[in-house]
Every structure is written in C-alpha cells, then in structure tokens.
Write a protein that holds these residues in place. Structure first.
Motif, PDB file in Angstrom:
ATOM      1  N   ALA A 305      14.124 -33.647  13.637  1.00 18.65           N
ATOM      2  CA  ALA A 305      13.699 -35.141  13.801  1.00 18.65           C
ATOM      3  C   ALA A 305      14.749 -35.326  13.518  1.00 18.65           C
ATOM      4  O   ALA A 305      16.042 -36.438  13.799  1.00 18.65           O
ATOM      5  CB  ALA A 305      12.745 -35.508  13.707  1.00 18.65           C
ATOM      6  N   THR A 341       7.576 -39.006  11.774  1.00 20.46           N
ATOM      7  CA  THR A 341       8.729 -39.750  12.552  1.00 20.46           C
ATOM      8  C   THR A 341       9.281 -40.540  11.680  1.00 20.46           C
ATOM      9  O   THR A 341      10.534 -40.702  12.060  1.00 20.46           O
ATOM     10  CB  THR A 341       8.298 -39.292  13.952  1.00 20.46           C
ATOM     11  OG1 THR A 341       8.018 -37.982  14.246  1.00 20.46           O
ATOM     12  CG2 THR A 341      10.280 -39.740  14.529  1.00 20.46           C
ATOM     13  N   VAL A 437      12.257 -40.454  21.328  1.00 18.86           N
ATOM     14  CA  VAL A 437      11.898 -39.125  20.432  1.00 18.86           C
ATOM     15  C   VAL A 437      11.187 -38.987  21.670  1.00 18.86           C
ATOM     16  O   VAL A 437      10.361 -38.775  21.754  1.00 18.86           O
ATOM     17  CB  VAL A 437      11.748 -39.284  19.027  1.00 18.86           C
ATOM     18  CG1 VAL A 437      10.982 -37.589  18.492  1.00 18.86           C
ATOM     19  CG2 VAL A 437      12.186 -40.169  17.844  1.00 18.86           C
ATOM     20  N   HIS A 439       9.869 -34.927  21.183  1.00 16.11           N
ATOM     21  CA  HIS A 439       8.725 -33.825  20.061  1.00 16.11           C
ATOM     22  C   HIS A 439       8.521 -32.471  20.828  1.00 16.11           C
ATOM     23  O   HIS A 439       6.976 -32.853  21.576  1.00 16.11           O
ATOM     24  CB  HIS A 439       8.659 -34.997  19.498  1.00 16.11           C
ATOM     25  CG  HIS A 439       7.939 -34.339  18.308  1.00 16.11           C
ATOM     26  ND1 HIS A 439       8.552 -34.032  16.680  1.00 16.11           N
ATOM     27  CD2 HIS A 439       6.851 -33.428  17.983  1.00 16.11           C
ATOM     28  CE1 HIS A 439       6.958 -33.700  15.938  1.00 16.11           C
ATOM     29  NE2 HIS A 439       6.934 -32.614  17.257  1.00 16.11           N
ATOM     30  N   VAL A 448      16.588 -36.811  19.935  1.00 15.58           N
ATOM     31  CA  VAL A 448      16.594 -38.624  19.698  1.00 15.58           C
ATOM     32  C   VAL A 448      17.791 -38.980  21.072  1.00 15.58           C
ATOM     33  O   VAL A 448      18.992 -38.562  20.102  1.00 15.58           O
ATOM     34  CB  VAL A 448      16.911 -38.632  18.052  1.00 15.58           C
ATOM     35  CG1 VAL A 448      16.528 -39.829  17.759  1.00 15.58           C
ATOM     36  CG2 VAL A 448      15.487 -37.870  17.370  1.00 15.58           C
TER      37      VAL A 448
END
Lengths: 455, 167
Positions: A305, A341, A437, A439, A448
């Motif tokens: 991330a 995050t 985001v 994930h 992202v």
C-alpha cells in the motif's frame, strides 16, 4: 526486494489521459438464488449504460467498446474456468478481446489498472471493466477455507483455514506497538455499517453499539464477527475512455490515476526495510519511530500500500493527501486492515493512525471521510467486483450523484428493500477528488487509485 | 475381432448420480458434490519437512558473498530472491520469542486442530523472517520465550509437525 533500484521507483505516466464516464453495480447479497452469475453482471452493466447521464444510447455505447477487462478472484467460487468468456458472450461483446484479472482482494483495482493501460496505450478508446464474485455456492466455512488458500498453502493455510486468523496477529501486534484499543476498531465497524444503512445495495447494514461489536462472536482474537466483511454475490462495472471519447459520452467525466504495489504473500517473510516517503513526509521524520519499531513494515503496515501510495501521489501531483483528498474508500475487509492503511497512504504519519478516526476526520462531515459507501464491512465484498465498486462509489460522489444512486426509491426496489424513513444523504459537498484502495492477501497486492473531477 | 467403438452404433446410458434440488424457489438451485485429492510436491523444500519429523528446524541461508542481503529464511526457500543463487540449508535454534499471536476460534472447514487454539508468530535469533506456528500449551504474549516441539512419531507430513511450547 528490500532495497530499490532507481528504475524501480520510476513514477508511472499514461501516454494518453484516462477517464471514467460511467459506473454500475448489482445489489449485494450473501445468497442470491434469483439470478445466475451472468444475469447479476448484466444488471450492473446495464445500470452503467443506462443510469449515468451518458450522451449516447446504451446500444451506441456497446458499439463503441473495443476491449473488456474482467475481475474474478477465485475459480473455486465460480466453479467455472474461463468464466470471462461466458460473461463476455452474455454481454454480447464477442469478438472484442477480453482478459481476466486475478490479484486476490485487489482484483477490482487491478482490473481498472489494466483497463486504464488499454486506454493510455491507445489499444482502446472505450474499455469496459467489470468484476464479480459468486461466493454463495459453498457454505461459509468452505468459503473460509477457499479464501485461506490465498495464504501460503505449505506454511500458513493449515494454521487457521480462515483469513481473519492471518489479519488478527497484525491487530495484536499493532495494538501492542501503537496502542490501538478494541474501542477504536469497534468505531470503524459501527461507522461503516451505519453508512451502509443508506446504501440500497448493502448486504449487512446496521446500527450497532460498541458493546454489540465487542460482544459479537470471536472469529480470531481480537477480531469479532462484526469486524469482518462477509462473503457476497454481486457485480460492478465501470467504463473507461480516452479524452475525446470521454467528453463525447459525458459532460461530467472523471480523470483516472492508479498505481500498484506488492509484497510477499507470507507476512512472515517481510524483512525490515527503509520507509519509502510520501511527498508530505520529510527525511528523518521516522528516525525515533524506527528506534521503537525497527522492523517496518513488520506486521503493522503494508509495504504494498505504501509503495502504491508513493507512486500515485507523484503520478497525480498530490502533496498533502489529507488536505487535498475530499473522500476515500478503503479496503475495510477487517477493521484492522482499515486502520493499518491510514499510515500507508499518509492520512496520518505511521504510529498515529488511530487519530484519523479519533479526530473525526474519517466521518461524514470530517476532513476526509472514509467508506461513506458502507465499505466492505457494511456493503459488500464480492471480491472480483470490490475494487471496481469502490471506484464507482467515489465516481458518483464526484459527480454529486450520491443522492440519486443511494436515495432514489427505484434502487431500493431493485434490491427488494424499502427505503428507510431515516435515510439521509452522505453526499460530500462539492468534492474535487477522491482515492480508493484495493487490497489483496495480507497486503500482497494493493492498488491505490485517484479519481479527479474533470469538468 | 470386435469392432472398435468408433465403428459401432451406441445406446447411451446415464451412469451418474442425480443431483439433489437444494431449493426450488425463487429459482432451481442444485447441489453439486465434490471430493478430490491433489498431488502436491514439496520439491526442494523436502529436507525441511523431513527435518521436522527428525526434530530439526532447517532454514535456508544465502551464502553468496556478493549477495546484497545474505538473509536466512524460515519458511525456507531454495533460491535467493536478492541474488538468485541457490541457498544453503542451515539448522536454526529451536527456541524463539513470540512476535504476535491470535486465538483461532472460528476456523474454516477441514481445520486439523481442535478450536480454539493459539496461533503464534515466532522470531528466531539469526533468522531474518518471522515463523508462523501454533502454541501447543499455555497462553501467549508478545515477547514470551517458546521452544519448538516436533511430531517425530506419526508425523502429519505437513507444517503441523512442528509446534511450540513455553520455554
């Protein structure tokens, strides 16, 4: 990789600008026997074509598409290889080329990244990105096992056979290192599930108390059932275009930027490394932090991330994320993955993640609200669709269409529900840009993306 | 001599098992059962799994003097991701400290331990990674010392042949 070569850090740059002009989704449910998978995809696709104020008719748009990218997490769930071919044919799009994308929970985000690449390269000037998952063909515990095969099958799957047990050690370590309480995690579950009560498509909306969250059944300590997303059947679609086609189709297109990062599937293998700094972070600012937490990213943070954020802020020219972003949609598959995050994408510096919630910034009316859609906790996690649907929710916010998409009684009717009397608008006031985001794994793949108003 | 099948007229018989209707409304939903076995190799990691059955915790170490990291890996991997050289097997200490943990309460189907049980992540001196396992007895906390215990009799031939107990 724990040190980067210069070439590794090149910031992506589209050859042509990329725009999003339309989005759609199906309602989301745990069990959806009324419709076959292709029928659920058609529902989201038709919403995309018909309900986005496009300037061409649905069939004229169909005639404009050149390429399709399809997101599906697991063949296990669909029990159908080459599902993409079935869906593509069902949408009447043969012989246009299509490609299936699989990057776990980030499948939706990656599908948009791949669609954006098709536009940016000139392969297409109008590209469909659709995703889906049908997780209701097996019982929940079999579904838990299927998902746990997205942990290392030799060294991790047998240790829990449920994904919460791979996130929970992160939660315990995060609590130990940064003082995260059960109460703050509960606040996230309460917030997102509450926002889901305004979303006609939501699978598990609800107004919960802290006590209800913290006394709900334990999945893997400290994560309780109300802190975990559910398995979903449903679909989402977006339409991407180049600049010329975008303005031909829409008076309100949104510009697209998206980047990705990765890290080892096994959290165990994440060796300590230097923190790649975001544009708003200064060299040396983490020196003290690293004395206390020398194993960054460890179990507390996600390199994937952070790396995606490192690239995207430079690609989109964003200097101060919390000041410049009007809303975010984060991957709250578990309360803890949401919290982790905040530091990775620079809503707060590492170690101060909790303050994003405690300060009120994360709420509607706050500086940069998160998951007004209801998120994965409240609304859906039909995995292959998730990152596409998150983008759709940001897209509608930027177009000032939250009220139509969430408040028009026809959508409540489509979902087989009645619009609640206490429904209220969660439209952010005149938003300019938002981030989402997408994930996967325990942070194995993360995209992202940033959507920016372009009219 | 009998004619080969492709030269014959054939009457086809259904030899399957009819599927059960799981639901009839709002649409027909069928039950489609599955049972299968996958044949899976441990490949070059075989010494690790074999080692567990002999009471040894084996890691791989990159000994290439030109490698930028020279890491020691547990779980092991055969090839170094930093320099691409084949790594060397090394025995690592069977003691460590708990880096993090969770109580697995609600597990997915096929779970081989009785729930609830403590899943732990163990930091081992000289190893660059953190090794996931489970605690056979006791209650974990971060920083607690643990030692490895091996299933040398009736091994499962899986990662479950090693577990941890308080040291």
């Amino acid at each position: 990789m724990i040190t980067f070569g210069k070439g590794n850090l090149r910031v992506p740059k589209w050859s042509k600008r990329v725009f999003m002009v339309a989005a759609g989704c199906s309602p989301f449910r745990k069990y959806f026997p009324e419709y076959k998978l292709e029928e659920l995809v058609m529902m989201g696709y038709k919403m995309m074509l018909e309900d986005n104020n496009l300037k061409l008719s649905p069939l004229e748009i169909k005639d404009s598409i050149q390429f399709a990218v399809y997101g599906q997490f697991a063949d296990h769930f669909q029990d159908q290889l080459l599902c993409e071919a079935k869906i593509h044919d069902y949408l009447g799009l043969d012989p246009l080329y299509n490609v299936g994308i699989k990057t776990g929970g980030a499948t939706g985000g990656t599908s948009i990244l791949m669609g954006a690449q098709a536009i940016a390269s000139g392969y297409a000037n109008c590209c469909l990105v659709a995703g889906w998952e049908r997780m209701d063909e097996v019982d929940t515990r079999t579904g838990n096992f299927y998902i746990s095969t997205a942990a290392c099958k030799d060294f991790e799957t047998r240790m829990g056979r449920i994904y919460s047990s791979y996130y929970a050690p992160m939660a315990n370590r995060f609590a130990w290192a940064y003082g995260l309480s059960d109460q703050v995690r509960a606040k996230i579950a309460i917030k997102n599930r509450h926002y889901a009560t305004m979303n006609p498509n939501a699978q598990q909306p609800g107004d919960h108390t802290e006590e209800e969250v913290l006394s709900s059944r334990m999945s893997a300590y400290p994560l309780r059932f109300l802190e975990c997303c559910a398995m979903t059947a449903g679909s989402a679609s977006v339409l991407l275009c180049d600049e010329e086609m975008a303005y031909k189709l829409s008076d309100h297109p949104v510009e697209v930027f998206i980047c990705g990062g990765s890290h080892t599937l096994r959290v165990a293998d994440r060796r300590p490394m230097d923190i790649p700094l975001l544009p708003n972070e200064k060299p040396g600012m983490y020196d003290e932090f690293l004395k206390k937490n020398p194993r960054w990213p460890g179990f507390e943070s996600f390199l994937a991330a952070r790396f995606a954020a490192y690239l995207i802020y430079r690609m989109a020219g964003i200097k101060e994320p919390i000041e410049e972003l009007d809303l975010v949609e984060l991957h709250d598959a578990f309360t803890i993955s949401d919290v982790q995050t905040y530091g990775d994408i620079g809503l707060r510096p590492y170690g101060q993640e909790v303050d994003y919630v405690e300060s009120g910034d994360a709420y509607y009316g706050g500086k940069c609200p998160s998951n007004l859609s209801g998120g994965l906790l409240g609304t859906m996690h039909a995995v292959g669709a998730t990152g596409i649907w998150q983008a759709a929710e940001v897209f509608w916010q930027l177009q000032n269409r939250y009220d139509y998409i969430h408040g028009d009684p026809k959508w409540w009717k489509r979902a087989g529900k009645k619009k609640p009397k206490n429904w209220k608008s969660l439209q952010v006031k005149d938003p300019k840009q938002g981030l989402w985001v997408s994930h996967a794994g325990v942070g194995s793949h993360v995209t992202v993306g940033i959507l920016r108003k372009a009219w | 001599m009998a004619k080969p099948a492709y030269e014959k007229a054939i009457t086809t018989k259904y030899i399957g098992t009819p599927l059960k209707l799981h639901d009839e409304k709002p649409a027909w939903v069928i039950e489609s059962p599955r049972a299968m076995t996958h044949i899976h190799t441990y490949g070059l990691l075989t010494p690790f799994f074999e080692g567990l059955t002999k009471g040894k915790l084996m890691a791989t170490k990159c000994v290439n003097p030109k490698c930028p990291q020279g890491s020691t890996w547990l779980p092991p991997r055969a090839d170094c991701p930093d320099c691409y050289e084949r790594m060397k097997w090394v025995k690592v200490p069977s003691v460590g400290t708990i880096y993090s943990f969770t109580l697995v309460d609600y597990a997915g189907i096929g779970i081989e331990m009785k729930t609830p049980y403590w899943q732990i992540d163990v930091a081992i001196k000289g190893v660059d990674t953190i090794f996931k396992g489970y605690l056979e007895s006791g209650k974990p906390e971060i920083g607690m010392k643990v030692k490895a215990k091996f299933r040398t009799e009736k091994p499962t031939h899986t990662i479950l042949d090693v577990c941890w107990v308080p040291a």
